[in-house]
Design a protein around this motif. Structure first.
Motif, PDB file in Angstrom:
ATOM      1  N   MET A  76      13.194  19.341 -12.030  1.00  0.00           N
ATOM      2  CA  MET A  76      11.365  19.262 -11.967  1.00  0.00           C
ATOM      3  C   MET A  76      12.418  17.775 -10.746  1.00  0.00           C
ATOM      4  N   THR A  77      12.556  16.634 -12.011  1.00  0.00           N
ATOM      5  CA  THR A  77      13.744  15.463 -11.118  1.00  0.00           C
ATOM      6  C   THR A  77      14.487  15.792  -9.912  1.00  0.00           C
ATOM      7  N   ASN A  78      15.535  16.669 -10.208  1.00  0.00           N
ATOM      8  CA  ASN A  78      16.052  16.829  -9.130  1.00  0.00           C
ATOM      9  C   ASN A  78      15.505  17.038  -7.658  1.00  0.00           C
ATOM     10  N   LEU A  79      14.515  17.954  -8.104  1.00  0.00           N
ATOM     11  CA  LEU A  79      14.160  18.182  -6.964  1.00  0.00           C
ATOM     12  C   LEU A  79      13.092  17.752  -6.449  1.00  0.00           C
ATOM     13  N   LEU A  80      12.856  16.562  -7.250  1.00  0.00           N
ATOM     14  CA  LEU A  80      12.050  15.078  -5.953  1.00  0.00           C
ATOM     15  C   LEU A  80      13.093  14.265  -5.558  1.00  0.00           C
ATOM     16  N   LEU A  81      13.666  14.511  -5.803  1.00  0.00           N
ATOM     17  CA  LEU A  81      15.452  13.372  -5.256  1.00  0.00           C
ATOM     18  C   LEU A  81      15.613  13.874  -4.274  1.00  0.00           C
ATOM     19  N   LEU A  82      15.332  15.730  -3.780  1.00  0.00           N
ATOM     20  CA  LEU A  82      16.452  16.400  -2.685  1.00  0.00           C
ATOM     21  C   LEU A  82      14.736  16.073  -1.552  1.00  0.00           C
ATOM     22  N   ALA A  83      13.862  16.112  -2.137  1.00  0.00           N
ATOM     23  CA  ALA A  83      12.961  15.955  -1.451  1.00  0.00           C
ATOM     24  C   ALA A  83      12.422  13.773  -1.109  1.00  0.00           C
ATOM     25  N   GLY A  84      13.542  13.247  -1.316  1.00  0.00           N
ATOM     26  CA  GLY A  84      12.777  11.556  -1.183  1.00  0.00           C
ATOM     27  C   GLY A  84      12.663  11.271  -2.607  1.00  0.00           C
ATOM     28  N   ILE A  85      12.006  11.384  -3.393  1.00  0.00           N
ATOM     29  CA  ILE A  85      10.683  10.878  -4.299  1.00  0.00           C
ATOM     30  C   ILE A  85      11.663  10.871  -5.478  1.00  0.00           C
ATOM     31  N   LYS A  86      11.994   9.287  -5.632  1.00  0.00           N
ATOM     32  CA  LYS A  86      12.036   8.603  -7.106  1.00  0.00           C
ATOM     33  C   LYS A  86      11.468   9.018  -7.756  1.00  0.00           C
ATOM     34  N   SER A  87      10.401   8.813  -7.895  1.00  0.00           N
ATOM     35  CA  SER A  87       9.283   9.112  -8.624  1.00  0.00           C
ATOM     36  C   SER A  87       7.765   9.502  -8.621  1.00  0.00           C
ATOM     37  N   THR A  88       7.069   9.704  -9.710  1.00  0.00           N
ATOM     38  CA  THR A  88       5.567  10.242  -9.026  1.00  0.00           C
ATOM     39  C   THR A  88       4.687   9.632  -9.988  1.00  0.00           C
ATOM     40  N   ASN A  89       3.638   9.108  -9.730  1.00  0.00           N
ATOM     41  CA  ASN A  89       2.582   9.086 -10.464  1.00  0.00           C
ATOM     42  C   ASN A  89       2.108  10.375 -10.883  1.00  0.00           C
ATOM     43  N   SER A  90       1.940  11.493 -10.259  1.00  0.00           N
ATOM     44  CA  SER A  90       1.388  12.678 -10.194  1.00  0.00           C
ATOM     45  C   SER A  90       2.477  13.410 -11.606  1.00  0.00           C
ATOM     46  N   SER A  91       1.436  14.916 -11.993  1.00  0.00           N
ATOM     47  CA  SER A  91       2.104  15.045 -12.918  1.00  0.00           C
ATOM     48  C   SER A  91       2.993  15.960 -12.368  1.00  0.00           C
ATOM     49  N   LEU A  92       4.933  15.854 -12.976  1.00  0.00           N
ATOM     50  CA  LEU A  92       5.649  16.087 -12.313  1.00  0.00           C
ATOM     51  C   LEU A  92       6.190  17.505 -11.738  1.00  0.00           C
ATOM     52  N   HIS A  93       5.509  18.449 -12.642  1.00  0.00           N
ATOM     53  CA  HIS A  93       5.360  19.389 -12.813  1.00  0.00           C
ATOM     54  C   HIS A  93       4.446  20.471 -11.011  1.00  0.00           C
ATOM     55  N   LYS A  94       3.107  19.582 -10.808  1.00  0.00           N
ATOM     56  CA  LYS A  94       2.515  20.102  -9.525  1.00  0.00           C
ATOM     57  C   LYS A  94       3.035  19.573  -8.994  1.00  0.00           C
TER      58      LYS A  94
END
Length: 294
Positions: A76-94
Motif C-alpha cells: 500500500m505504501t509502495n503504491l502511494l509512492l508510485l502516485a507521488g504520495i509520501k504520506s496520507t492522513n486518510s486510511s491507507l487502504h481506502k
C-alpha cells in the motif's frame, strides 16, 4: 515498523533467472491444483468481486491482490509512492483503493491482466491467523466489538475474568465457527479480510498470478518483483507492519509459545478450513500441529 530493506540484496542475472524459476514453479503448482477435479475449490468468488479486491496499476503494468497480514501495508505504501504520495492522513487502504480502482470495462480489465505482472503475496495460513490475532485482538481499536465477542463467547480454562483481551485459543475457536459458516454457505457468510482465505479473496484459480511471493522469503521475492517491474528507483523493498501488543519481539518464539497452548485437534480443524490455501501455495500445518497440546 520496517524490518529491513533490500538495499544490500544484489540480484545478478543468474539470481534473477533462479528467482524466475522459483516463481514459475509456484505458478505451475498452483495451476496443477486448480485443474484437479476433486480437491480444487468447490465454489468460487464472483470474478467482479475478485477484480474489486485487486489494485490496478496500468502505468507500471502491475496488478496486485492485497492479502491482509501478508505485507499489504508495505505495498500500500509502495503504491502511494508510485502516485507521488509520501504520506496520507486518510486510511491507507481506502486511499490506495481510490487511486487504483478496476477499469469499468471488463475487456479492459482482461487486457491489463494479460499484459501486466500479476502479483500476489501469501503467508502460511496459521502464521497469518496468529499475526491477525496479535495485531487486531490485543488492542482497543476498530476490532473492539469482535474482540469482546470472542472473549465472552468462547471458553478457555486458562482465561481470567478480568483479562482485557481474548486468548489465542478463544480466537481460534471463533475462527473455526465463522469459517464453518463460510463453507456451509458457500462463501455467502462474510469473513473479515484479515482472516478471509486467500483463494476466495484473490481467485488464484480464476486469475493466473505470475509473481507469487511468500512472506517467508519476502525480501528476495520482492527484490525480483521490483526489478522485473522496473520499479527499482520507485518502490522500496521493506517489510512494514504494525507493532504487536505482546511481549514477543521475534515471530518464531511467539509462534511456539502461542501454538503450544492450543489442542492439536483444534489446529487440525482450523487448518482443514483453510486447506485450499495450504494446497495452493505449498504449505503444511504439520509443524504447528506438533507444537499443540494433546
Amino acid at each position: 515498523m520496517a524490518t529491513g530493506t533490500g538495499e544490500n540484496i544484489q540480484h545478478t542475472e543468474e539470481q534473477m533467472a533462479a528467482q524466475a524459476k522459483i516463481f514459475a514453479d509456484r505458478e505451475a503448482a498452483l495451476d496443477a491444483f486448480c485443474e484437479q477435479t476433486e480437491d480444487k475449490p468447490s465454489f468460487l468468488h464472483n470474478i467482479s468481486d475478485v477484480h474489486a479486491n485487486i489494485r490496478w496499476v496500468p502505468k507500471h503494468n502491475l496488478t496486485w491482490c492485497p492479502v491482509y497480514k501478508a505485507a499489504s501495508t508495505t505495498w500500500m505504501t509502495n503504491l502511494l509512492l508510485l502516485a507521488g504520495i509520501k504520506s496520507t492522513n486518510s486510511s491507507l487502504h481506502k486511499q490506495v483503493r481510490k487511486l487504483y480502482p478496476p477499469p469499468e470495462d471488463l475487456e479492459e480489465r482482461q487486457r491489463l491482466l494479460d499484459t501486466s505482472m500479476r502479483m500476489l503475496i501469501v503467508r502460511h495460513p496459521l502464521e497469518r491467523l496468529l499475526s491477525a490475532y496479535r495485531d487486531k485482538m490485543l488492542r482497543d481499536n476498530q476490532f473492539q466489538k469482535v474482540s469482546n465477542l470472542v472473549k465472552t463467547g468462547y471458553s478457555d480454562p486458562s482465561a481470567k475474568e478480568d483479562d482485557a483481551y481474548p486468548t489465542f485459543l478463544q480466537f481460534l475457536k471463533y475462527i473455526k465457527d465463522i469459517m464453518k459458516k463460510f463453507w456451509n454457505s458457500e462463501g455467502k457468510s462474510r469473513v473479515n479480510p484479515h482472516w478471509q482465505p486467500v483463494w476466495w479473496t484473490c481467485g488464484p484459480c480464476q486469475i493466473k498470478y505470475d509473481a507469487i511471493a511468500h512472506m517467508e522469503t519476502l525480501m528476495v521475492d520482492q527484490e525480483y518483483i521490483i526489478r522485473k517491474a522496473g520499479l527499482k528507483d520507485l518502490a522500496i523493498n521493506a517489510h512494514t507492519h504494525s507493532s504487536n501488543l505482546d511481549s514477543y519481539n521475534g515471530t518464531n518464539q511467539a509462534t511456539q509459545d502461542y501454538f503450544s497452548r492450543i489442542p492439536k485437534t483444534l489446529i487440525k480443524q482450523v487448518s482443514n478450513l483453510y486447506r485450499h490455501d495450504f494446497q495452493l501455495f505449498g504449505y503444511t500445518p504439520n509443524e504447528y500441529i506438533k507444537m499443540g497440546t494433546d
